[in-house]
Design a protein around this motif. Sequence first.
Motif, mmCIF file in Angstrom:
data_model
loop_
_atom_site.group_PDB
_atom_site.id
_atom_site.type_symbol
_atom_site.label_atom_id
_atom_site.label_comp_id
_atom_site.label_asym_id
_atom_site.label_seq_id
_atom_site.Cartn_x
_atom_site.Cartn_y
_atom_site.Cartn_z
ATOM 1 N N ILE A 1 -40.694 -74.162 -19.471
ATOM 2 C CA ILE A 1 -39.230 -74.138 -19.326
ATOM 3 C C ILE A 1 -38.875 -74.847 -18.025
ATOM 4 C CG2 ILE A 1 -37.226 -72.641 -18.976
ATOM 5 C CD1 ILE A 1 -38.595 -70.567 -20.742
ATOM 6 N N GLU A 2 -37.917 -75.736 -18.139
ATOM 7 C CA GLU A 2 -37.500 -76.492 -16.964
ATOM 8 C C GLU A 2 -36.253 -75.859 -16.350
ATOM 9 O OE1 GLU A 2 -37.109 -80.254 -18.788
ATOM 10 O OE2 GLU A 2 -39.271 -80.572 -18.914
ATOM 11 N N PRO A 3 -35.936 -76.229 -15.128
ATOM 12 C CA PRO A 3 -34.740 -75.653 -14.507
ATOM 13 C C PRO A 3 -33.487 -75.931 -15.340
ATOM 14 C CG PRO A 3 -36.063 -76.769 -12.869
ATOM 15 C CD PRO A 3 -36.685 -77.087 -14.190
ATOM 16 N N GLY A 4 -32.533 -75.068 -15.246
ATOM 17 C CA GLY A 4 -31.294 -75.204 -16.013
ATOM 18 C C GLY A 4 -31.026 -73.938 -16.784
ATOM 19 N N LEU A 5 -30.189 -74.084 -17.763
ATOM 20 C CA LEU A 5 -29.815 -72.933 -18.589
ATOM 21 C C LEU A 5 -30.607 -72.969 -19.888
ATOM 22 C CD1 LEU A 5 -26.010 -72.415 -18.216
ATOM 23 C CD2 LEU A 5 -27.568 -70.662 -19.013
ATOM 24 N N THR A 6 -31.476 -71.995 -20.087
ATOM 25 C CA THR A 6 -32.338 -71.984 -21.263
ATOM 26 C C THR A 6 -32.064 -70.746 -22.099
ATOM 27 O OG1 THR A 6 -34.039 -73.121 -19.993
ATOM 28 C CG2 THR A 6 -34.738 -72.070 -22.040
ATOM 29 N N GLY A 7 -31.948 -70.955 -23.382
ATOM 30 C CA GLY A 7 -31.707 -69.838 -24.284
ATOM 31 C C GLY A 7 -32.982 -69.425 -24.999
ATOM 32 N N LEU A 8 -33.132 -68.136 -25.175
ATOM 33 C CA LEU A 8 -34.296 -67.596 -25.877
ATOM 34 C C LEU A 8 -33.747 -66.930 -27.131
ATOM 35 C CD1 LEU A 8 -37.337 -67.261 -25.413
ATOM 36 C CD2 LEU A 8 -36.847 -65.129 -24.226
ATOM 37 N N VAL A 9 -34.077 -67.500 -28.281
ATOM 38 C CA VAL A 9 -33.458 -67.051 -29.521
ATOM 39 C C VAL A 9 -34.501 -66.476 -30.462
ATOM 40 C CG1 VAL A 9 -32.034 -67.740 -31.480
ATOM 41 C CG2 VAL A 9 -31.760 -68.877 -29.287
ATOM 42 N N GLY A 10 -34.175 -65.369 -31.051
ATOM 43 C CA GLY A 10 -35.086 -64.788 -32.042
ATOM 44 C C GLY A 10 -34.569 -63.450 -32.496
ATOM 45 N N PRO A 11 -34.972 -63.030 -33.680
ATOM 46 C CA PRO A 11 -34.510 -61.726 -34.174
ATOM 47 C C PRO A 11 -35.234 -60.587 -33.466
ATOM 48 C CG PRO A 11 -36.054 -62.673 -35.710
ATOM 49 C CD PRO A 11 -35.865 -63.692 -34.626
ATOM 50 N N ASN A 12 -34.876 -59.372 -33.793
ATOM 51 C CA ASN A 12 -35.577 -58.217 -33.222
ATOM 52 C C ASN A 12 -37.062 -58.287 -33.567
ATOM 53 O OD1 ASN A 12 -33.398 -57.008 -32.050
ATOM 54 N ND2 ASN A 12 -32.848 -55.853 -33.884
ATOM 55 N N GLY A 13 -37.892 -57.986 -32.587
ATOM 56 C CA GLY A 13 -39.335 -58.009 -32.824
ATOM 57 C C GLY A 13 -39.937 -59.400 -32.693
ATOM 58 N N ALA A 14 -39.111 -60.376 -32.304
ATOM 59 C CA ALA A 14 -39.623 -61.749 -32.193
ATOM 60 C C ALA A 14 -40.535 -61.906 -30.984
ATOM 61 C CB ALA A 14 -38.456 -62.729 -32.091
ATOM 62 N N GLY A 15 -40.358 -61.036 -29.980
ATOM 63 C CA GLY A 15 -41.165 -61.147 -28.766
ATOM 64 C C GLY A 15 -40.357 -61.577 -27.564
ATOM 65 N N LYS A 16 -39.039 -61.622 -27.694
ATOM 66 C CA LYS A 16 -38.179 -62.063 -26.587
ATOM 67 C C LYS A 16 -38.314 -61.143 -25.374
ATOM 68 C CE LYS A 16 -34.146 -61.781 -28.521
ATOM 69 N NZ LYS A 16 -34.444 -61.094 -29.784
ATOM 70 N N SER A 17 -38.151 -59.846 -25.641
ATOM 71 C CA SER A 17 -38.190 -58.903 -24.516
ATOM 72 C C SER A 17 -39.573 -58.848 -23.889
ATOM 73 C CB SER A 17 -37.759 -57.507 -24.977
ATOM 74 O OG SER A 17 -36.398 -57.522 -25.304
ATOM 75 N N THR A 18 -40.598 -58.963 -24.724
ATOM 76 C CA THR A 18 -41.972 -58.979 -24.194
ATOM 77 C C THR A 18 -42.142 -60.162 -23.246
ATOM 78 O OG1 THR A 18 -42.833 -57.922 -26.171
ATOM 79 C CG2 THR A 18 -44.406 -59.147 -24.822
ATOM 80 N N LEU A 19 -41.675 -61.318 -23.709
ATOM 81 C CA LEU A 19 -41.798 -62.517 -22.885
ATOM 82 C C LEU A 19 -41.013 -62.354 -21.580
ATOM 83 C CD1 LEU A 19 -42.712 -65.408 -22.481
ATOM 84 C CD2 LEU A 19 -40.778 -66.179 -23.846
ATOM 85 N N ILE A 20 -39.835 -61.801 -21.679
ATOM 86 C CA ILE A 20 -39.001 -61.604 -20.484
ATOM 87 C C ILE A 20 -39.658 -60.620 -19.523
ATOM 88 C CG2 ILE A 20 -36.856 -60.461 -19.760
ATOM 89 C CD1 ILE A 20 -35.424 -62.045 -21.901
ATOM 90 N N GLN A 21 -40.263 -59.587 -20.072
ATOM 91 C CA GLN A 21 -40.919 -58.602 -19.209
ATOM 92 C C GLN A 21 -42.160 -59.180 -18.529
ATOM 93 O OE1 GLN A 21 -41.218 -55.122 -21.773
ATOM 94 N NE2 GLN A 21 -39.471 -54.236 -20.753
ATOM 95 N N ILE A 22 -42.818 -60.102 -19.193
ATOM 96 C CA ILE A 22 -43.963 -60.772 -18.535
ATOM 97 C C ILE A 22 -43.437 -61.695 -17.429
ATOM 98 C CG2 ILE A 22 -45.876 -62.401 -18.860
ATOM 99 C CD1 ILE A 22 -46.251 -61.208 -21.658
ATOM 100 N N ILE A 23 -42.359 -62.399 -17.739
ATOM 101 C CA ILE A 23 -41.783 -63.325 -16.747
ATOM 102 C C ILE A 23 -41.314 -62.570 -15.500
ATOM 103 C CG2 ILE A 23 -39.790 -64.847 -16.316
ATOM 104 C CD1 ILE A 23 -40.089 -65.757 -19.271
ATOM 105 N N THR A 24 -40.790 -61.365 -15.701
ATOM 106 C CA THR A 24 -40.266 -60.601 -14.551
ATOM 107 C C THR A 24 -41.297 -59.636 -13.966
ATOM 108 O OG1 THR A 24 -39.309 -59.035 -16.139
ATOM 109 C CG2 THR A 24 -37.849 -60.722 -15.257
ATOM 110 N N GLY A 25 -42.540 -59.767 -14.385
ATOM 111 C CA GLY A 25 -43.631 -59.011 -13.748
ATOM 112 C C GLY A 25 -43.716 -57.559 -14.148
ATOM 113 N N GLN A 26 -43.102 -57.199 -15.266
ATOM 114 C CA GLN A 26 -43.179 -55.799 -15.704
ATOM 115 C C GLN A 26 -44.371 -55.558 -16.611
ATOM 116 O OE1 GLN A 26 -39.172 -54.151 -16.815
ATOM 117 N NE2 GLN A 26 -38.612 -56.284 -16.640
ATOM 118 N N LEU A 27 -44.817 -56.604 -17.257
ATOM 119 C CA LEU A 27 -45.986 -56.511 -18.139
ATOM 120 C C LEU A 27 -46.986 -57.585 -17.742
ATOM 121 C CD1 LEU A 27 -44.352 -56.113 -21.687
ATOM 122 C CD2 LEU A 27 -45.425 -54.324 -20.320
#
Lengths: 308, 388
Positions: free
Chosen positions: A27-53
């Motif tokens: 992901i490059e700098p700027g405004l990036t959207g993460l799109v997917g239905p429930n269970g797609a892995g969005k929150s998991t990815l976000i939690q890894i990015i923010t150091g929670q997982l």
Amino acid sequence: MTVLIRAQELSRWYGIVMGLNNVTFQIEPGLTGLVGPNGAGKSTLIQIITGQLKPSSGQLTVFGLAPWNNPPLLRRIGYCPEGEAVPKELRPLEWLEGLGLMSGLRADEVKGRAEAILDKVKLPREHWGKRLGQYSKGMKQRVKLGQGLLHDPELLVLDEPMNGLDPMGRQEVAQTLKELSAGGVSILISSHILAELEALCNNILLLNWGRILASGSQKEIRSDIKNWPEELEIECDAPEKLARHLFAAGVLAGFDLSPEEGLLRIRVKDAASFYEQWTALLLESGAMVHAIRSRSRSLQNIYDKVTT
Amino acid sequence: MNESPPISSFRATGTHARPGLAGAFRGLWLLTWRSQLTLRQLPVRLATLLVLPLLVYMTVRSTDKWALRRVDLGKSSEELINFLQRLKRERIPATVQTSKALGDILDHETQQSELTWQEWTSESPEARLQRLKDHVANWDSRILSRAKAVLDDREFAEFQVVQQRHRDHVLLKLTEVSVPWSRTEPFYHWLINFYFFLILPLTCVRGCGPLIRDELQADTLGFLITRPVSRARLLMLKYASQVAWLEILLLLETLLLFAAGAAREVPALGTLLPLVLGVQMLAVPAWSALGLFLGQVTTRYMAAALLYGAIVEMGIGRIPTNINILSIVRHLQTLLSQNAAVYALYAWPSGKVATAVGALLVAPVIFLGIATLLFSVIEYHHAAEMQK
């Protein structure tokens, strides 16, 4: 171009449940959207990015660093989680002051900063004296967004921040995000509200079942899917008659009928060939056509296609 | 609505500096006390704080009431009936005059003995017990000597048996069935047995056990662990702020307990209060760290704490070898025994003060160390927590 977030063969499992499945992206700098239905892995990815997982395998770096338990990196990241959870007994200023002090703000500046943030996210001042537990969903979202901005992050990660906001609120948050982006803050935003993301984000990451389905700018994604079946919505007086005629002509990959609404939705096999002969086909059918709309051009349509 | 500031002026200055220990503590302390001290919660908190002092006030008798306390030497009429029934069984005739004379003696002596008994406020339980036995013996001997004058030999022999049984029953009731507490003893039992060794540890475990789990269940942990503070430091500071809160809360409770004791004129509280507060200062971090550790390893931390209490404190702690050094309670007892009244009342096995203080300082370091290590390594997340 600088890479903000880089994932290399990243997987995350919760026991036998898959969260992310061997994804590689950047992901490059700027405004990036993460799109997917429930269970797609969005929150998991976000939690890894923010150091929670932690990743189960592979690696993910933000600004070139692994996020897990990494305070120097975390002070460059702001995070607004999904859901309505907030400390119910606290008032917004108290909460923001506490989190601000934890984020390195000085005691003499934290109150002013918290007030400026609440103004920025347009939380009306008359509600500042209430406890967060008494707030509506939309007000909670604003305060949550505010706490993510407290320490002036370089990267702001927002998990479904539009949830619960009314159209005006969404517009205001979108405007705030645009301003932040214009001010040099990179933003990663996940959402089900695709219309806002489409209008807001330069880049999109499409996720489903823990995998990346498409990534890049909207233009790149459209280019990637140019060979997907074209979908049209035709409003006419005899949708069944028109469907039979087009089917007989052998141009359809599939169709849906809504006779009561006078609608025919068609998916064509070869878009280029269809557009060459479609005027003749419509005239031959004898149906009175009122309107024709392409449903393939919006991100919503792309999203529907890749996730169903 | 106010016009929001433009983004360019929105940036804070110097925010990229890593938060210092004091700053991060200050933030967590603010979040801790503000969320626990609200107007809505205040009545419940006050009521909870007042329960024990009220119990102390109700169970410790005032000096006036204590001085008026009477001993119960039983009903003389019942004794007379028993005697007459015994004569009947033994086929010994009893005249009305004899019965009346004996009844008068029993009534008079019993009434006199009950009235002449006096409670002394500063008397130890042991001294009181001995004085009580002597008092009963005098009452018994006076009845026998007067009865001998109105009864013939056979009647007197039977009366001696009845009177001996009655005396033994009275003595048993006064010395064993009715626990011979001194006036101030309930204060110490509430303070030491109930508050210090039950309520205080459970409050600390309950206060620190769910420090992380409550945040997980409320799904608010993400707001904290995404701050630029290491996980180890975050847990330690969260623990420290909660301990500070508990110290304040329990300081209030102790002061209220002593106020209730002072209202009931419990003597020598001035020397006991500083000792109790000092020991409490050491006990709260130790029990809190235990709670934090148990909360990290299990959702049923209260049950785990009770199990720990049964095995370590009530089991290992009572083994008369060096292994009992593992017991926190034992070290607290050593320190509390420095007070003469507590020592006289409980007579706990003596230990070294320096060892006890050292152990109470080391215990939280060990529990906190393990908890911190776990928090730094293990992922705690909402979804997993809610599946438990």
